[in-house]
Scaffold this active site. Structure first.
Site, PDB file in Angstrom:
ATOM      1  N   LYS A  11       0.915  -1.196   0.057  1.00  7.13           N
ATOM      2  CA  LYS A  11       0.132  -0.101   0.109  1.00  7.13           C
ATOM      3  C   LYS A  11       0.895   1.293  -0.050  1.00  7.13           C
ATOM      4  O   LYS A  11       2.061   1.263   0.437  1.00  7.13           O
ATOM      5  CB  LYS A  11      -1.090  -0.097   1.326  1.00  7.13           C
ATOM      6  CG  LYS A  11      -2.071  -1.148   1.114  1.00  7.13           C
ATOM      7  CD  LYS A  11      -2.878  -1.009   2.347  1.00  7.13           C
ATOM      8  CE  LYS A  11      -4.191  -2.229   2.236  1.00  7.13           C
ATOM      9  NZ  LYS A  11      -5.191  -2.175   3.229  1.00  7.13           N
ATOM     10  N   TYR A  51     -12.432  -2.181  -3.673  1.00  9.84           N
ATOM     11  CA  TYR A  51     -13.035  -2.184  -2.422  1.00  9.84           C
ATOM     12  C   TYR A  51     -14.590  -2.059  -2.460  1.00  9.84           C
ATOM     13  O   TYR A  51     -15.137  -1.735  -1.463  1.00  9.84           O
ATOM     14  CB  TYR A  51     -12.507  -1.056  -1.663  1.00  9.84           C
ATOM     15  CG  TYR A  51     -11.076  -1.433  -1.198  1.00  9.84           C
ATOM     16  CD1 TYR A  51     -10.778  -2.576  -0.109  1.00  9.84           C
ATOM     17  CD2 TYR A  51      -9.733  -0.528  -1.403  1.00  9.84           C
ATOM     18  CE1 TYR A  51      -9.464  -2.679   0.237  1.00  9.84           C
ATOM     19  CE2 TYR A  51      -8.598  -1.015  -1.012  1.00  9.84           C
ATOM     20  CZ  TYR A  51      -8.454  -2.015  -0.201  1.00  9.84           C
ATOM     21  OH  TYR A  51      -7.241  -2.103   0.303  1.00  9.84           O
ATOM     22  N   ASN A 114      -1.998   0.343   6.624  1.00  9.08           N
ATOM     23  CA  ASN A 114      -1.631  -0.974   7.202  1.00  9.08           C
ATOM     24  C   ASN A 114      -0.753  -1.641   6.202  1.00  9.08           C
ATOM     25  O   ASN A 114      -0.405  -2.973   6.430  1.00  9.08           O
ATOM     26  CB  ASN A 114      -2.598  -1.483   7.812  1.00  9.08           C
ATOM     27  CG  ASN A 114      -3.788  -1.957   6.941  1.00  9.08           C
ATOM     28  OD1 ASN A 114      -3.709  -1.708   5.700  1.00  9.08           O
ATOM     29  ND2 ASN A 114      -4.813  -2.735   7.347  1.00  9.08           N
ATOM     30  N   HIS A 117      -2.470  -5.427   1.517  1.00  5.37           N
ATOM     31  CA  HIS A 117      -3.565  -5.760   1.148  1.00  5.37           C
ATOM     32  C   HIS A 117      -3.383  -7.608   1.037  1.00  5.37           C
ATOM     33  O   HIS A 117      -2.485  -7.802   0.352  1.00  5.37           O
ATOM     34  CB  HIS A 117      -4.416  -5.449   0.108  1.00  5.37           C
ATOM     35  CG  HIS A 117      -5.476  -6.219  -0.526  1.00  5.37           C
ATOM     36  ND1 HIS A 117      -6.895  -6.290   0.430  1.00  5.37           N
ATOM     37  CD2 HIS A 117      -5.532  -7.265  -1.335  1.00  5.37           C
ATOM     38  CE1 HIS A 117      -7.684  -7.162  -0.282  1.00  5.37           C
ATOM     39  NE2 HIS A 117      -6.878  -7.796  -1.232  1.00  5.37           N
ATOM     40  N   GLU A 128      -9.366 -10.854  -7.643  1.00  6.47           N
ATOM     41  CA  GLU A 128      -8.599  -9.829  -7.382  1.00  6.47           C
ATOM     42  C   GLU A 128      -7.500 -10.044  -8.406  1.00  6.47           C
ATOM     43  O   GLU A 128      -6.863  -8.766  -9.039  1.00  6.47           O
ATOM     44  CB  GLU A 128      -8.257  -9.818  -5.880  1.00  6.47           C
ATOM     45  CG  GLU A 128      -9.062  -9.271  -4.980  1.00  6.47           C
ATOM     46  CD  GLU A 128      -8.866  -9.390  -3.627  1.00  6.47           C
ATOM     47  OE1 GLU A 128      -7.691  -9.772  -2.908  1.00  6.47           O
ATOM     48  OE2 GLU A 128      -9.955  -8.883  -2.777  1.00  6.47           O
TER      49      GLU A 128
HETATM   50  N1  UDP Z   1      -9.766  -0.123   7.095  1.00  5.41           N
HETATM   51  C1  UDP Z   1      -9.781   1.065   7.522  1.00  5.41           C
HETATM   52  N2  UDP Z   1     -10.578   1.222   8.906  1.00  5.41           N
HETATM   53  C2  UDP Z   1     -11.149   0.216   9.515  1.00  5.41           C
HETATM   54  C3  UDP Z   1     -11.116  -1.169   8.975  1.00  5.41           C
HETATM   55  C4  UDP Z   1     -10.715  -1.218   7.573  1.00  5.41           C
HETATM   56  O1  UDP Z   1      -9.361   1.986   7.151  1.00  5.41           O
HETATM   57  O2  UDP Z   1     -11.760   0.243  10.650  1.00  5.41           O
HETATM   58  C5  UDP Z   1      -9.073  -0.145   5.818  1.00  5.41           C
HETATM   59  C6  UDP Z   1      -7.818  -0.913   6.130  1.00  5.41           C
HETATM   60  O3  UDP Z   1      -6.633  -0.433   5.165  1.00  5.41           O
HETATM   61  C7  UDP Z   1      -7.990  -2.444   5.781  1.00  5.41           C
HETATM   62  C8  UDP Z   1      -9.050  -2.332   4.513  1.00  5.41           C
HETATM   63  O4  UDP Z   1      -9.831  -1.209   4.913  1.00  5.41           O
HETATM   64  O5  UDP Z   1      -6.868  -3.389   5.406  1.00  5.41           O
HETATM   65  C9  UDP Z   1      -9.785  -3.432   4.190  1.00  5.41           C
HETATM   66  O6  UDP Z   1     -10.431  -3.908   5.652  1.00  5.41           O
HETATM   67  P1  UDP Z   1     -10.701  -5.380   5.831  1.00  5.41           P
HETATM   68  O7  UDP Z   1     -11.745  -5.450   6.926  1.00  5.41           O
HETATM   69  O8  UDP Z   1     -11.090  -6.303   4.630  1.00  5.41           O
HETATM   70  O9  UDP Z   1      -9.290  -5.847   6.313  1.00  5.41           O
HETATM   71  P2  UDP Z   1      -8.051  -6.680   5.783  1.00  5.41           P
HETATM   72  O10 UDP Z   1      -8.615  -7.801   5.100  1.00  5.41           O
HETATM   73  O11 UDP Z   1      -7.326  -5.662   5.020  1.00  5.41           O
HETATM   74  O12 UDP Z   1      -7.118  -7.029   7.016  1.00  5.41           O
END
Ligand code: UDP
Length: 140
Positions: A11, A51, A114, A117, A128
């Site tokens: 990212k 997304y 974070n 992905h 994807e």
């Molecule tokens: N995210 C965010 N706030 C939140 C939860 C998720 O900004 O409260 C963002 C974060 O970058 C995350 C992405 O949205 O990686 C997708 O969320 P998901 O729940 O799918 O988490 P992941 O699978 O990436 O761990």
């Protein structure tokens, strides 16, 4: 067990801090092989489409802004049990909750920024991968 594939994004927070190599090294050390990779700047439409499952979530607009704020590196990773293996090395979504030694614990900035992905299922991995790569761009 046969090798399977998953989809990864390094990212913008990680590319901005010049951590593409550091992230990739952790993926490789976890037993994943990079079989396709390209650095791209996502358009708003691409990020929204990727997304789409989150479009009703309160963080959606901020997430799209973040994901288009700088270059990302999209990758196809191959290995035994690739989806779960990648999820394990990524760590929890919120780096504060991630286990020591995971990418998010060691490198991520925040729950949004974070660093990585990773697909959450084999079905989503296939979707994807196809969103970003033509079959001939993947060289196993
Ligand atoms: N995210 C965010 N706030 C939140 C939860 C998720 O900004 O409260 C963002 C974060 O970058 C995350 C992405 O949205 O990686 C997708 O969320 P998901 O729940 O799918 O988490 P992941 O699978 O990436 O761990």
């Amino acid at each position: 067990m046969a090798a399977t594939r998953t989809f990864s994004i390094i990212k913008p927070d990680a590319t901005r801090r010049n951590l593409t190599g550091a992230v990739t090294k952790m993926l490789e050390e976890a037993g994943l092989r990079v079989v396709a990779s390209k650095r791209v700047l996502l358009s708003k439409e691409q990020a929204e489409g990727f997304y789409a499952v989150h479009k009703e979530r309160p963080f959606f607009n901020d997430l799209v802004s973040f994901m288009t704020s700088g270059p990302v590196v999209v990758q196809v990773l191959e290995g035994e049990n690739a989806v779960q293996r990648n999820r394990d090395i990524m760590g929890a979504t919120n780096p504060a909750n991630a286990d020591a030694g995971t990418i998010r614990k060691e490198l991520a900035e925040s729950i949004e920024a974070n660093s990585v992905h990773g697909s959450d299922s084999e079905e989503n991995a296939a979707i994807e991968i196809a969103y970003f790569f033509k079959p001939e761009e993947i060289v196993g």
